[in-house]
Design a protein around this motif. Structure first.
Motif, PDB file in Angstrom:
ATOM      1  N   VAL A  62       0.661  -1.508   0.230  1.00  0.00           N
ATOM      2  CA  VAL A  62       0.155  -0.233   0.337  1.00  0.00           C
ATOM      3  C   VAL A  62       0.922   1.167  -0.440  1.00  0.00           C
ATOM      4  O   VAL A  62       1.967   1.477   1.302  1.00  0.00           O
ATOM      5  CB  VAL A  62      -1.083   0.371   1.030  1.00  0.00           C
ATOM      6  N   TYR A 105      -4.697  -2.953  -5.781  1.00  0.00           N
ATOM      7  CA  TYR A 105      -5.160  -2.932  -4.937  1.00  0.00           C
ATOM      8  C   TYR A 105      -6.148  -3.428  -4.461  1.00  0.00           C
ATOM      9  O   TYR A 105      -7.395  -3.234  -5.287  1.00  0.00           O
ATOM     10  CB  TYR A 105      -5.680  -1.176  -4.941  1.00  0.00           C
ATOM     11  N   ASP A 166       1.173  -1.802  -8.742  1.00  0.00           N
ATOM     12  CA  ASP A 166      -0.030  -1.871  -8.641  1.00  0.00           C
ATOM     13  C   ASP A 166      -1.055  -1.505  -9.446  1.00  0.00           C
ATOM     14  O   ASP A 166      -1.317  -0.447  -9.532  1.00  0.00           O
ATOM     15  CB  ASP A 166      -0.249  -1.885  -7.423  1.00  0.00           C
TER      16      ASP A 166
END
Length: 191
Positions: A62, A105, A166
């Protein structure tokens, strides 16, 4: 008189006790002065260090910025030279970046600010990359299925294992990797 001399400490013992008390008093003063100087130095150094607004949380892939930044400070990012050049030329012209593992994500990050200041929207065709300039457009091709999508880099990451990119949930859906979670992909920078 003999009884009195036996109950009182000798002159030497009294002198030792006096010197010991004096040394303890001086040591206590030195420790207090050092503590006060340390606190003052720490306060001064903390006052001089600007608050770090950007952070990257490691371990779960993240990336983002500090959510405490007021909305007035977040400006619309200027398009990068790479993104501007990409809009001018055909999408077919690209530079191969290599292959690696892609992930996407999770839905828990909706609305969080990305590294370039925009709010994360899982339906947009965006992605996070560790080094590419913000606004870069990248063609991501699943090596297994041959499907590809074009995404815009607007965040930093991934910081998990050997992952190279990502993707947003929308990009992962179009690429067909939602069920698998990760996929081996080929990256090409659109120029």
């Amino acid at each position: 008189m003999a009884e009195l001399s036996q109950t009182l400490p000798s002159r030497r013992a009294r002198l030792r006790a006096f010197v010991r008390l004096k040394l303890e008093n001086r040591l206590l003063r030195v420790v207090l002065v050092a503590a006060v100087l340390g606190i003052v130095a720490l306060a001064w150094s903390l006052a001089r260090v600007p608050e770090a607004r950007h952070r990257v949380m490691l371990g779960k892939g993240v990336a983002g910025v500090d959510a405490t930044i007021p909305a007035a400070e977040i400006e619309t990012p200027a398009p990068s030279p790479i993104a501007t050049a990409t809009r001018r030329v055909a999408e077919g012209v690209s530079r191969m970046l290599g292959t690696g593992e892609a992930s996407y994500y999770g839905p828990g990050l909706v609305g969080n600010p990305t590294a370039n200041g925009e709010r994360f929207d899982p339906s947009k065709m965006t992605a996070a990359h560790r080094t590419l300039p913000m606004g870069s457009r990248v063609r991501v091709t699943d090596t297994r299925s041959g499907r590809s999508v074009v995404v815009r880099i607007n965040d930093r990451g991934p910081y998990h294992g050997r992952r190279v990119i990502d993707l947003s949930e929308g990009a992962a859906r179009k690429l067909g990797i939602l069920d698998r979670g990760t996929a081996r992909v080929r990256l090409s920078l659109l120029i």
